[in-house]
Design a protein around this motif. Structure first.
Motif, short mmCIF file in Angstrom:
data_model
loop_
_atom_site.label_atom_id
_atom_site.label_comp_id
_atom_site.label_asym_id
_atom_site.label_seq_id
_atom_site.Cartn_x
_atom_site.Cartn_y
_atom_site.Cartn_z
N SER A 93 0.83 -1.20 0.00
CA SER A 93 0.00 0.00 0.00
C SER A 93 0.86 1.26 0.00
CB SER A 93 -0.91 -0.01 1.23
OG SER A 93 -1.74 1.13 1.26
N ASP A 94 1.94 1.25 0.79
CA ASP A 94 2.86 2.39 0.81
C ASP A 94 3.50 2.59 -0.56
OD1 ASP A 94 2.42 2.97 3.48
OD2 ASP A 94 4.08 1.74 4.18
N LEU A 95 3.89 1.49 -1.18
CA LEU A 95 4.51 1.57 -2.50
C LEU A 95 3.55 2.19 -3.51
CD1 LEU A 95 6.76 0.89 -4.51
CD2 LEU A 95 5.74 -1.38 -4.77
N SER A 96 2.30 1.79 -3.47
CA SER A 96 1.30 2.33 -4.40
C SER A 96 1.15 3.84 -4.21
CB SER A 96 -0.04 1.64 -4.17
OG SER A 96 0.04 0.25 -4.40
N ALA A 97 1.09 4.27 -2.95
CA ALA A 97 0.91 5.69 -2.66
C ALA A 97 2.12 6.50 -3.10
CB ALA A 97 0.65 5.89 -1.17
N ILE A 98 3.32 6.00 -2.79
CA ILE A 98 4.54 6.71 -3.17
C ILE A 98 4.67 6.81 -4.69
CG2 ILE A 98 7.05 6.63 -3.12
CD1 ILE A 98 5.83 7.53 -0.53
N LEU A 99 4.27 5.75 -5.38
CA LEU A 99 4.31 5.79 -6.85
C LEU A 99 3.37 6.84 -7.41
CD1 LEU A 99 4.50 2.01 -7.82
CD2 LEU A 99 6.20 3.78 -8.31
N LEU A 100 2.18 6.94 -6.83
CA LEU A 100 1.23 7.95 -7.28
C LEU A 100 1.78 9.36 -7.06
CD1 LEU A 100 -2.13 6.40 -6.00
CD2 LEU A 100 -1.38 6.63 -8.37
N LEU A 101 2.44 9.57 -5.94
CA LEU A 101 3.04 10.88 -5.69
C LEU A 101 4.20 11.14 -6.64
CD1 LEU A 101 3.11 11.01 -1.77
CD2 LEU A 101 1.49 12.09 -3.33
N THR A 102 4.95 10.08 -6.95
CA THR A 102 6.08 10.22 -7.87
C THR A 102 5.59 10.61 -9.26
OG1 THR A 102 7.31 8.54 -6.64
CG2 THR A 102 8.07 9.04 -8.86
N LEU A 103 4.47 10.04 -9.65
CA LEU A 103 3.93 10.33 -10.98
C LEU A 103 3.59 11.80 -11.16
CD1 LEU A 103 1.64 7.24 -11.64
CD2 LEU A 103 3.73 7.87 -12.85
N LEU A 104 3.35 12.50 -10.05
CA LEU A 104 3.06 13.93 -10.15
C LEU A 104 4.22 14.68 -10.79
CD1 LEU A 104 1.41 14.61 -6.66
CD2 LEU A 104 0.27 14.46 -8.88
N GLY A 105 5.42 14.14 -10.60
CA GLY A 105 6.59 14.81 -11.16
C GLY A 105 6.65 14.79 -12.67
N THR A 106 5.95 13.86 -13.30
CA THR A 106 6.00 13.78 -14.76
C THR A 106 5.32 14.97 -15.42
OG1 THR A 106 3.94 12.48 -14.83
CG2 THR A 106 6.02 11.27 -14.67
N PHE A 107 4.51 15.71 -14.66
CA PHE A 107 3.82 16.86 -15.25
C PHE A 107 4.76 18.04 -15.48
CE2 PHE A 107 0.23 14.66 -13.15
CZ PHE A 107 -0.56 14.46 -14.26
N HIS A 108 5.89 18.03 -14.84
CA HIS A 108 6.80 19.16 -15.04
C HIS A 108 8.27 18.73 -15.16
CE1 HIS A 108 8.56 19.21 -10.92
NE2 HIS A 108 7.44 18.59 -10.64
N ALA A 117 20.75 11.27 0.17
CA ALA A 117 21.53 11.56 -1.04
C ALA A 117 20.62 11.91 -2.20
CB ALA A 117 22.41 10.35 -1.39
N ALA A 118 19.54 11.14 -2.36
CA ALA A 118 18.60 11.39 -3.46
C ALA A 118 17.91 12.74 -3.29
CB ALA A 118 17.58 10.27 -3.53
N MET A 119 17.48 13.03 -2.08
CA MET A 119 16.76 14.27 -1.83
C MET A 119 17.66 15.49 -2.05
SD MET A 119 14.59 15.35 1.57
CE MET A 119 13.43 13.98 1.31
N ALA A 120 18.82 15.48 -1.44
CA ALA A 120 19.74 16.60 -1.60
C ALA A 120 20.18 16.74 -3.06
CB ALA A 120 20.96 16.42 -0.70
N GLY A 121 20.44 15.60 -3.71
CA GLY A 121 20.86 15.64 -5.10
C GLY A 121 19.80 16.23 -6.01
N LEU A 122 18.54 15.84 -5.83
CA LEU A 122 17.46 16.36 -6.64
C LEU A 122 17.26 17.86 -6.42
CD1 LEU A 122 14.88 13.45 -6.24
CD2 LEU A 122 16.03 14.13 -8.36
N ALA A 181 12.81 10.42 -3.36
CA ALA A 181 13.82 10.21 -2.33
C ALA A 181 13.42 9.06 -1.41
CB ALA A 181 14.02 11.48 -1.52
N THR A 182 12.13 8.97 -1.10
CA THR A 182 11.64 7.88 -0.26
C THR A 182 11.83 6.54 -0.96
OG1 THR A 182 9.98 9.34 0.75
CG2 THR A 182 9.63 6.96 0.96
N LEU A 183 11.54 6.51 -2.26
CA LEU A 183 11.76 5.29 -3.03
C LEU A 183 13.23 4.91 -3.08
CD1 LEU A 183 9.36 5.68 -6.09
CD2 LEU A 183 9.27 3.91 -4.33
N PRO A 203 19.05 0.56 6.61
CA PRO A 203 18.17 0.82 7.75
C PRO A 203 17.54 2.20 7.68
CG PRO A 203 20.20 -0.20 8.49
CD PRO A 203 20.38 0.12 7.04
N GLY A 204 16.18 2.23 7.60
CA GLY A 204 15.48 3.50 7.53
C GLY A 204 15.76 4.28 6.26
N GLY A 205 16.40 3.64 5.30
CA GLY A 205 16.77 4.36 4.07
C GLY A 205 17.89 5.36 4.28
#
Length: 323
Positions: free
Chosen positions: A129-144, A268-273, A250-252, A260-262
């Motif tokens: 369920s978490d994966l599904s939600a995170i994917l949906l939020l990630t897809l928002l990025g494709t708009f820009h 690294a992903a968050m700061a890099g982006l 970044a969560t993905l 552990p805990g990502g």
């Protein structure tokens, strides 16, 4: 089973020892970065820090509701307060690869009559369920951010495969049989995995699947919105969709790293982006430190508090079973 051979006092001691050692190691590991944490918090002030923590609490509340719905669907009717206490206590063990330490909630649930199979099925269902939600939020990025399309496409394919394996039984059953013969698993172990798959599949009926996905989307959106507010406070107004997609990606990244805990992967992903999209280095580090402090570390802190203060309630079922 684990519980049957342990007294209430022994179980309590084992859990507390494990959590306190883990917490001590993590605190020691992070102590070298204390100046970054302190300076980052000073950057936004206590008022905004409290606002971010409230949004994290909203995330936890929605996930507790989802957890309770899963348990009830599988026939485990625990009081809401007890169920919430067990769920929050599980945050103390979030700092494990893939959050597998949260499976220890099953030990507490077992003392109240919930089988390990059911608690593990709920854990697996939560991750999906978490994966599904995170994917949906990630897809928002494709708009820009169209150049993220290939990355998102790979993630979606992986998610589709995962959902296929969890929602359909014929393929997993055949695969499990072949795997059992290949690595010489006992028939008893194979039956346990089969039962787990069946219980997890029960959690994915259309009604519960839609409800869980909706709650997950709201839950993770609350933290993503907190990230947006944080970027705004730091003077980087990149837009709501940007903040949601960066937080989700970044969560993905942290989840895929299986650390552990990502830890490390998420930061690294968050700061890099953020740096790739023009945010100054000092602000990018501050944003990363603060959002992790108010999400991951806040959850671990609440988990340890719940485990320490609620230990008698968490293991009281052991005493009741022994009487």
């Amino acid at each position: 089973m684990i519980i049957s051979g342990l007294s209430k006092r022994k179980l309590s001691s084992i859990v507390l020892f494990f959590v306190l050692v883990l917490a001590g190691c993590l605190i020691f590991a992070q102590w070298s970065n204390r100046e970054n944490y302190f300076s980052a918090v000073q950057t936004i002030g206590m008022t905004w820090l409290c606002l971010l923590l409230i949004l994290s609490l909203l995330n936890y509340l929605l996930r507790i509701i989802r957890w309770q719905n899963y348990l009830r669907f599988l026939g485990a009717n625990l009081p809401v307060t007890l169920s919430a206490l067990i769920y929050v206590a599980g945050f103390a063990l979030t700092m494990t690869p893939g959050k597998t330490g949260e499976l220890y909630r099953g030990v507490f649930l077992k003392t109240y009559g919930v089988t390990y199979t059911n608690s593990t099925a709920v854990f697996v269902s939560e991750r999906i369920s978490d994966l599904s939600a995170i994917l949906l939020l990630t897809l928002l990025g494709t708009f820009h951010q169209l150049h993220w399309f290939m990355i998102i496409s790979v993630i979606i394919v992986a998610a589709i495969i995962s959902l296929f394996l969890s929602l359909h039984t014929k393929f997993p059953l055949k695969f499990l049989g072949n795997l059992s013969r290949l690595i010489h698993l006992s028939s008893k172990t194979g039956r346990r995995w089969l039962t787990l798959l069946k219980e997890a599949r029960r959690c994915h009926s259309p009604r519960i699947l839609i409800s869980a996905t909706f709650l997950s989307l709201l839950a993770w959106s609350s933290e993503a919105f907190a990230f947006y507010l944080l970027l705004y406070k730091l003077g980087f107004s990149a837009g709501l969709l940007f903040a949601f997609s960066v937080y989700a990606l970044a969560t993905l990244a942290g989840a895929i790293s299986f650390l552990p805990g990502g830890l490390g992967g998420t930061e690294a992903a968050m700061a890099g982006l953020l740096l790739m999209n023009g945010m100054p280095g000092t602000q990018a580090i501050a944003a990363t430190v603060i959002i992790r402090l108010t999400t991951l570390w806040f959850a671990v802190f609440l988990g340890v508090i719940a485990l320490v203060l609620g230990k008698r309630v968490l293991v009281s079922g052991t005493e009741e079973q022994g009487n």
